[in-house]
Design a protein around this motif. Sequence first.
Motif, PDB file in Angstrom:
ATOM      1  N   ARG A 186      32.594   2.252  32.937  1.00 29.72           N
ATOM      2  CA  ARG A 186      34.217   1.274  32.557  1.00 29.72           C
ATOM      3  C   ARG A 186      34.921   2.594  32.071  1.00 29.72           C
ATOM      4  N   ILE A 187      36.475   2.808  32.340  1.00 27.87           N
ATOM      5  CA  ILE A 187      37.245   3.470  32.013  1.00 27.87           C
ATOM      6  C   ILE A 187      38.637   2.539  31.561  1.00 27.87           C
ATOM      7  N   GLY A 188      39.717   3.224  31.255  1.00 32.96           N
ATOM      8  CA  GLY A 188      41.075   2.427  30.715  1.00 32.96           C
ATOM      9  C   GLY A 188      42.611   3.749  30.733  1.00 32.96           C
ATOM     10  N   TYR A 189      43.215   2.972  31.612  1.00 30.67           N
ATOM     11  CA  TYR A 189      44.236   4.104  31.682  1.00 30.67           C
ATOM     12  C   TYR A 189      45.254   2.822  31.368  1.00 30.67           C
ATOM     13  N   THR A 190      46.641   3.794  31.572  1.00 25.59           N
ATOM     14  CA  THR A 190      47.946   3.245  31.538  1.00 25.59           C
ATOM     15  C   THR A 190      48.986   3.957  32.588  1.00 25.59           C
TER      16      THR A 190
ATOM     17  N   TRP B 215      48.184  -1.603  30.872  1.00 26.78           N
ATOM     18  CA  TRP B 215      47.243  -0.863  30.467  1.00 26.78           C
ATOM     19  C   TRP B 215      46.043  -1.687  32.208  1.00 26.78           C
ATOM     20  N   ILE B 216      45.585  -0.536  32.731  1.00 29.83           N
ATOM     21  CA  ILE B 216      44.558  -1.043  33.829  1.00 29.83           C
ATOM     22  C   ILE B 216      43.203  -0.403  32.743  1.00 29.83           C
ATOM     23  N   ASN B 217      41.666  -1.533  32.879  1.00 28.86           N
ATOM     24  CA  ASN B 217      40.880  -1.471  32.567  1.00 28.86           C
ATOM     25  C   ASN B 217      39.738  -1.481  34.390  1.00 28.86           C
TER      26      ASN B 217
ATOM     27  N   LEU C  27      40.703  -5.124  34.477  1.00 28.15           N
ATOM     28  CA  LEU C  27      41.514  -6.001  33.999  1.00 28.15           C
ATOM     29  C   LEU C  27      43.352  -5.312  33.601  1.00 28.15           C
ATOM     30  N   LEU C  28      44.128  -6.231  34.248  1.00 28.94           N
ATOM     31  CA  LEU C  28      46.158  -5.217  34.202  1.00 28.94           C
ATOM     32  C   LEU C  28      46.345  -6.186  33.672  1.00 28.94           C
ATOM     33  N   CYS C  29      46.566  -6.002  32.388  1.00 35.39           N
ATOM     34  CA  CYS C  29      47.948  -6.080  31.991  1.00 35.39           C
ATOM     35  C   CYS C  29      49.376  -5.138  30.997  1.00 35.39           C
ATOM     36  N   THR C  30      50.641  -5.636  31.251  1.00 33.88           N
ATOM     37  CA  THR C  30      52.071  -5.148  30.360  1.00 33.88           C
ATOM     38  C   THR C  30      50.693  -4.357  29.675  1.00 33.88           C
ATOM     39  N   PHE C  31      51.378  -3.246  29.006  1.00 33.20           N
ATOM     40  CA  PHE C  31      50.435  -2.523  27.938  1.00 33.20           C
ATOM     41  C   PHE C  31      50.862  -2.995  26.849  1.00 33.20           C
ATOM     42  N   ALA C  32      52.464  -3.509  26.604  1.00 33.94           N
ATOM     43  CA  ALA C  32      52.973  -4.855  25.376  1.00 33.94           C
ATOM     44  C   ALA C  32      51.854  -5.459  24.727  1.00 33.94           C
ATOM     45  N   ASP C  33      50.877  -6.362  26.389  1.00 33.64           N
ATOM     46  CA  ASP C  33      50.431  -7.778  25.668  1.00 33.64           C
ATOM     47  C   ASP C  33      48.877  -6.897  25.669  1.00 33.64           C
TER      48      ASP C  33
END
Length: 90
Positions: free
Chosen positions: A30-34, A4-6, A62-68
């Motif tokens: 602000r954008i968010g996408y996988t 997940w990237i925001n 913000l960058l994290c695994t999609f599961a997190d």
Amino acid sequence: MKYWINVYVNVTGGTISIIGVDGDISASQRIGYTMISNNPNPVSMSYSVKSGNPTVTVTDMLLCTFADYQANKTLLDSIKYFDGDTMPLA
């Protein structure tokens, strides 16, 4: 692995399209996408110029695994991005 990237994107002087994001961007937002990545290379964000001669500035990532992200969505959406005060310790 799915991430997940925001990010906060500021576009001036034109319009862009970011791969993975619906719609064109021609202002600050602000954008968010996988994104799926299965290699150790740095994460990149690809965009194409739709019009004009845009200047693109990307901040507050913000960058994290999609599961997190899914497991902590409410908290992460309220933080929006990590800085020196909100970066969780390992």
